[in-house]
Design a protein around this motif. Structure first.
Motif, PDB file in Angstrom:
ATOM      1  N   GLU A  96      -0.597   9.920   5.635  1.00  0.00           N
ATOM      2  CA  GLU A  96      -0.890  10.830   4.517  1.00  0.00           C
ATOM      3  C   GLU A  96      -0.127  11.807   4.846  1.00  0.00           C
ATOM      4  N   PRO A 147      -3.165   3.153  -7.073  1.00  0.00           N
ATOM      5  CA  PRO A 147      -3.324   4.474  -7.412  1.00  0.00           C
ATOM      6  C   PRO A 147      -3.494   4.859  -8.828  1.00  0.00           C
ATOM      7  N   ARG A 148      -3.982   6.089  -9.357  1.00  0.00           N
ATOM      8  CA  ARG A 148      -4.442   6.204 -10.534  1.00  0.00           C
ATOM      9  C   ARG A 148      -4.007   7.450 -11.004  1.00  0.00           C
ATOM     10  N   ASP A 151      -2.310  10.398  -8.749  1.00  0.00           N
ATOM     11  CA  ASP A 151      -2.256  10.127  -7.464  1.00  0.00           C
ATOM     12  C   ASP A 151      -0.686   9.879  -6.922  1.00  0.00           C
ATOM     13  N   ARG A 152      -0.350  10.441  -5.946  1.00  0.00           N
ATOM     14  CA  ARG A 152       0.863  10.262  -5.497  1.00  0.00           C
ATOM     15  C   ARG A 152       1.170   9.448  -4.228  1.00  0.00           C
ATOM     16  N   HIS A 153       1.470   8.030  -4.586  1.00  0.00           N
ATOM     17  CA  HIS A 153       1.538   6.878  -3.308  1.00  0.00           C
ATOM     18  C   HIS A 153       2.810   6.160  -3.612  1.00  0.00           C
ATOM     19  N   TRP A 197       1.907   0.173 -10.592  1.00  0.00           N
ATOM     20  CA  TRP A 197       3.188   0.824  -9.500  1.00  0.00           C
ATOM     21  C   TRP A 197       4.477   0.404 -10.374  1.00  0.00           C
ATOM     22  N   SER A 237       4.004   5.161  -7.346  1.00  0.00           N
ATOM     23  CA  SER A 237       2.915   5.337  -8.394  1.00  0.00           C
ATOM     24  C   SER A 237       3.421   5.954  -9.459  1.00  0.00           C
TER      25      SER A 237
END
Length: 271
Positions: A96, A147-148, A151-153, A197, A237
């Motif tokens: 992260e 991720p919702r 969220d930065r994934h 995604w 995401s």
């Protein structure tokens, strides 16, 4: 802030460290995610990467097989390793990024090496294929991979599935070949959809176009017939979809001296 990330199944990081150095000096991604590093953590070429400017390194290795690594010019705040199918086989690592990387909001990065699955596409006859299907099911059910909202994934890696018709050189001829069977494609896409995604390659390249990242060693000349598959993926995401500014596959790397059978895939985002 410009943020660039490369994923590459290197097929032994120690054997191909000079190729990695060549790529790094040319492209200079902020972060490099490697799969099939094939070495224990203590044998990973840390000093070479640090000399190249990659001071921040997260490892999940094992002797001779599998192994994933994230090497970065930017510091990360956290590291996590997840196991799948109750096997300690070094197929995942995540980090992260946060304030230390000059990011106002956290960015989570997952690096995966999904099981290849052997040669027989029948889970009753082939334990390796059964393992692969279970692994994909667990990716779908793994809540941290969902991720919702904002969220930065990012999820990258050798996912060992070419899910769409033009992700392989011949859809018809590969329907019964592991990596493109309908059940694998369905399960990978189910995991992708469960997390909402965005598949960067297919978001930027029309479905009608052929896209490959892997060419078999079994071919005497990989360029003849161009019989490739798209096994290496970068997903973002939905909150990052409009942040993607560039996407590149370094096809020429397959022709380098003593190459991996996979090539580097790079995404650039404006964060």
């Amino acid at each position: 802030m410009r943020f660039s990330l490369t994923t590459w199944n290197i097929n032994s990081v120690r054997l191909r460290i000079n190729l990695v150095a060549k790529f790094i000096k040319s492209v200079r991604p902020d972060v490099l995610c490697l799969q099939e590093t094939k070495c224990i953590d203590d044998a990973f070429p840390l000093k070479r990467f640090k000399r190249l400017g990659y001071e921040h390194i997260a490892l999940n290795g094992q002797k001779g097989y599998h192994g994933v690594a994230i090497v970065s010019r930017l510091p990360f705040e956290k590291t996590d390793i997840r196991t799948f199918c109750d096997k300690l086989d070094s197929r995942h690592i995540s980090v992260e990024f946060g304030p230390g990387a000059q990011l106002a909001r956290p960015l989570v990065l997952h690096n995966f090496y999904v099981p290849a699955g052997g040669d027989i596409p029948d889970p009753a006859l082939n334990p390796k294929f059964e393992h692969k299907l279970r692994f994909l099911d667990e990716m779908k059910s793994c809540e941290p991979l969902h991720p919702r909202g904002e969220d930065r994934h990012i999820l990258v890696g050798d996912l060992n599935v070419a899910p769409h018709e033009n992700d392989v050189w011949s859809h018809k001829q590969l329907l019964k070949i592991v990596s493109h069977t309908p059940i694998e494609c369905e399960k990978l896409l189910a995991a992708q959809n469960q997390g909402d995604w965005i598949d960067v390659a297919r978001d930027r390249i029309p479905m009608s176009e052929k896209v490959y990242t892997w060419w078999s060693y079994r071919a005497a000349d990989w360029t003849v017939g161009d019989r490739g598959r798209r096994l290496d993926h970068i997903w973002v995401s939905r909150a990052l979809k409009e942040r993607v500014s560039d996407f590149r596959i370094v096809r020429d790397a397959r022709g380098w001296e003593r190459p991996s059978d996979h090539v580097p895939v790079t995404v650039t985002l404006d964060l």
